[in-house]
Every structure is written in structure tokens, then in C-alpha cells.
Design an enzyme around this catalytic site. Structure first.
Site, short mmCIF file in Angstrom:
data_model
loop_
_atom_site.label_atom_id
_atom_site.label_comp_id
_atom_site.label_asym_id
_atom_site.label_seq_id
_atom_site.Cartn_x
_atom_site.Cartn_y
_atom_site.Cartn_z
N ARG A 192 0.82 -1.22 0.00
CA ARG A 192 0.00 0.00 0.00
C ARG A 192 0.85 1.27 0.00
O ARG A 192 0.46 2.28 0.58
CB ARG A 192 -0.97 0.03 1.19
CG ARG A 192 -2.08 -0.99 1.12
CD ARG A 192 -3.24 -0.50 0.25
NE ARG A 192 -4.19 -1.57 0.02
CZ ARG A 192 -5.35 -1.71 0.68
NH1 ARG A 192 -5.69 -0.85 1.59
NH2 ARG A 192 -6.15 -2.70 0.40
N ASP A 221 -6.69 -2.95 -7.83
CA ASP A 221 -7.24 -3.62 -6.64
C ASP A 221 -7.55 -5.07 -6.98
O ASP A 221 -7.86 -5.39 -8.13
CB ASP A 221 -8.51 -2.91 -6.16
CG ASP A 221 -8.84 -3.31 -4.73
OD1 ASP A 221 -8.28 -2.71 -3.80
OD2 ASP A 221 -9.64 -4.26 -4.55
N ARG A 265 -3.52 6.41 1.03
CA ARG A 265 -4.08 7.60 1.68
C ARG A 265 -3.18 8.28 2.69
O ARG A 265 -3.45 9.41 3.09
CB ARG A 265 -5.42 7.23 2.34
CG ARG A 265 -6.53 7.06 1.33
CD ARG A 265 -7.69 6.30 1.93
NE ARG A 265 -7.30 4.93 2.22
CZ ARG A 265 -8.09 4.02 2.77
NH1 ARG A 265 -9.31 4.34 3.13
NH2 ARG A 265 -7.66 2.80 2.97
#
Ligand code: CP3
Length: 344
Positions: A25, A75, A29
């Protein structure tokens, strides 16, 4: 010819003086530049299917940190969508899908060979990345492993214990097995296209392998990943596979041989010294640092990073977290981790 890029050298079994490093990841974010590009795209799925913007967010952590590998931004749930499932993301909650629990719902899915029109933007992203990445950065493609993808397709969402998938496995084995087969075939086709487009390594994420017990772990985590790895070895013999059966615990021992993968990624539930003794003799290992250190930082982050590097320095090792960095991770702690790995 021997590989030059550090990640490929580690995957080929070489013990390097400093382990190469990337982070699950790593485009996400916790990075302000990711949040800005995601806002520009509108929503997460639009970002995944916009090749220019997906390329941009893949490159952001490479520019900021100089990781040794970039992972394609996409994803694992794009494959169910390509098979015909409805997919949407609920802000603050996670993915939602139309469910597959009956023979007629299974029959309504598309054949594995028909996924490529839908996934074409992803292949374009891979092509763009292979042109734009620095020459020493390895490009990693990926897919979900069949069990993990099936848990979402059966439940229609993430579940703490994968209860609905376990229930279908117990109550309607024909539908469960049919779904696993469809996902396995689609995953092989998807990864072959990613490799043709320029992915140099592929990773299989079996995030929910840990809830499979006894023979089920062999039948539904190990075997499907073995089938995918074997098919890729046949079509693309030079592309290494990283397998991540998360939560495998003691069952990480022997996983390289059982799956046939060049590398086994381990979560933070096993000790690095144990991994060095029992898993690493079979091939490259990756992972292990608790993601929470990216939130808390400080001396504990430095000490744990050093301990893992030291424990695994006697064999092929790619430094990584035990799972993805969370949105509350601090970008400065990521830099501290990298400096610790590279600077000693
Ligand atoms: O940087 C990278 O690692 C590459 C991109 C990537 C994403 N998801 C982007 C993403 C990869 C490799 C994944 C894999 C993935 N997706 C897994 C396996 C790894 C794991 O984390 O166990 C799983 C189970 C999924 C399914 C998924 N996608 C969930 C459950 C969620 C919601 C939870 C969450 O973290 O928000 C996602 C969304 C998702 N996938 C985000 C990102 C960056 C956050 C979406 C956003 O920007 O709002």
C-alpha cells in the site's frame, strides 16, 4: 543473463548486503499527493481505471522515497468486476459486491477468457509504468489469490472471519469449487496479460488464508496459488512470483516448495529469527515489520527494523511491512524506516 535490479536479484536467491525495499500500500491515503490525485479522479475505482492517474499514483512513492519496486496501482476486486459482479466502495467502510452463492449466479458470471476488455485500462497502466519507471526500479503486478477473492464475492463485502465463504464451502461445495476454479482461471489470464504488458514480478495476495484450517489451507490457499504459479512458469518462465498467505503462522514453513514461488511474504505474526531458520532456507522472504510502526515511529521503529534486517541478513530478503500501511501512517516514519534499512 543475471538480473541487475536488486529486487530481481533477491528473488533469484541472492543474499544482498542491504535488502531491497518496498512497502505494501505504498501508494495510498497516508500520502497527501495520493489524496490529491484521488480527489481529481473522483473516486477509488475511477482512479484504478484511469491509466494516466493510476500511473501517477504508482510513481508518487517512487519519487518521494526511491523504493526499489513499484506496485501497479489497482485492486484485487477488479477481477470479480471483470467477471460480471457489481462492485462499489462505501466511503469509510470498504468494498461491496453483488454476491455469488448459487449455481445460477455462478453460471451468470463471464468466462475467464472474457475479462480482458474490462481490464484493458489496467494493462495500459502497466505499459505506461514500464516506460516511465527509473531503470533500477522493479515493476510488480498483482492479483488476489482465489480464496481471498472468493471471500469477497460470496459475502459481498469484507468479513472479520470469512464466515459466509466457510459456510458456502460446507453447504454447497459444487458452487464453491466452481467459483474457485473460475477465479483461478481468470487470475492466470489476468497476470499473463500484466506480464506481457511489462510486469517483472507478480504477487498473489491471500489476505484471508489464515482462517483456513488443516486440509482446507492446503486445498484452498496453497493449491490454487500453486496452480497459478505453475501456469505462469509455463507461459512466462522468467517472471518470479511472490506468494502472501497472510496468517499462515507455522504453515509458512514449506510454503515456497508447496506453492512453487520464488518468494514467500510473511506477516507480522511470526518472528523474524524463526523465519530465518525455517522459511528462508527455501528461498527469498519478504515482510514482517508491523504496520503500526508507521504510525508510532521513534526508537521502537528503528529497533524493530534493525532486528528484522539483522535476523534475515543471511539469506535472500526483501524488506517490507507485514501488511499494508494504514491511512494514519506518517510519511516521515516511512522515511525513517528506509533510512534505517539503508543506513544501518
Ligand atoms: O500500493 C499498493 O499496494 C497497490 C495497490 C493495492 C490496493 N489494494 C489499493 C487500494 C493493492 C495491492 C491492493 C490489494 C488489496 N485490495 C487486498 C490485498 C492486500 C490486503 O490489504 O490484504 C485486498 C484485501 C483488497 C480489497 C480492498 N481494497 C479493501 C478491503 C479496501 C478497503 C479497505 C481500505 O483500506 O480502504 C480496498 C480499497 C483500496 N485498495 C485502497 C487502496 C489505496 C483505499 C481506497 C481509497 O483510496 O479510498
Amino acid at each position: 543473463m543475471k538480473p541487475q535490479k536488486t529486487i530481481l536479484r533477491a528473488l533469484a536467491g541472492e543474499t544482498l548486503p542491504t535488502p531491497p525495499i518496498w512497502m505494501m500500500r505504498q501508494a495510498g491515503r497516508y500520502l497527501p499527493e495520493y489524496r490529491a490525485t484521488r480527489a481529481q479522479a473522483g473516486d477509488f475505482l475511477s482512479l484504478c481505471y484511469n491509466s494516466e492517474l493510476a500511473t501517477e499514483v504508482t510513481l508518487q512513492p517512487i519519487r518521494r522515497y526511491g523504493f526499489d519496486a513499484a506496485i501497479l496501482f489497482a485492486d484485487i476486486l477488479l477481477v470479480p468486476q471483470a467477471l460480471g459482479a457489481d462492485l462499489w466502495f462505501v466511503t469509510g467502510e470498504g468494498p461491496r459486491l453483488s454476491t455469488i452463492t448459487t449455481q445460477s449466479e455462478l453460471d451468470a458470471l463471464k468466462p475467464a477468457a472474457d475479462i480482458h476488455d474490462h481490464l484493458n485500462p489496467i494493462y495500459t497502466t502497466v505499459k505506461m509504468l514500464s516506460q516511465e519507471l527509473p531503470s533500477d526500479t522493479t515493476l510488480i503486478g498483482f492479483a488476489g489469490a482465489p480464496w481471498t477473492v472468493a471471500t469477497y464475492m460470496i459475502a459481498g463485502r469484507g468479513t472479520p472471519d470469512q464466515g459466509p465463504a466457510h459456510a458456502l464451502k460446507a453447504e454447497n461445495r459444487a458452487v464453491f469449487d466452481g467459483l474457485m476454479t473460475r477465479i483461478t482461471e481468470a487470475t492466470i489470464a489476468y497476470l499473463q496479460m500484466q506480464i506481457d504488458a511489462g510486469a517483472e514480478v507478480v504477487k498473489l495476495f491471500d489476505s484471508w488464508a489464515g482462517s483456513l484450517l488443516d486440509q482446507d489451507f492446503i486445498d484452498y490457499s496453497i493449491k490454487p496459488m500453486q496452480q497459478i504459479t505453475a501456469a505462469l512458469k509455463k507461459s512466462h518462465p522468467n517472471t518470479p512470483v511472490i506468494a502472501f498467505p497472510r496468517g499462515a503462522g507455522e504453515r509458512y514453513q514449506g510454503a515456497h516448495a508447496a506453492i512453487g514461488s520464488a518468494c514467500v511474504a510473511v506477516d507480522d505474526g511470526v518472528d523474524a529469527a524463526w523465519v530465518a531458520q525455517t522459511v528462508q532456507p527455501d528461498g527469498c522472504v519478504q515482510g514482517n515489520l508491523k504496520s503500526s510502526h508507521m504510525v508510532t515511529g521513534g526508537d521502537a521503529l528503528v529497533a524493530e527494523t534493525r532486528r528484522i534486517v539483522d535476523a534475515l541478513k543471511g539469506g535472500p530478503h526483501i524488506f517490507n511491512l507485514g501488511h499494508g500501511i494504514t491511512p494514519d501512517g506518517d510519511p516521515e516514519n516511512v522515511q525513517l524506516m528506509i533510512d534505517t534499512v539503508r543506513g544501518g
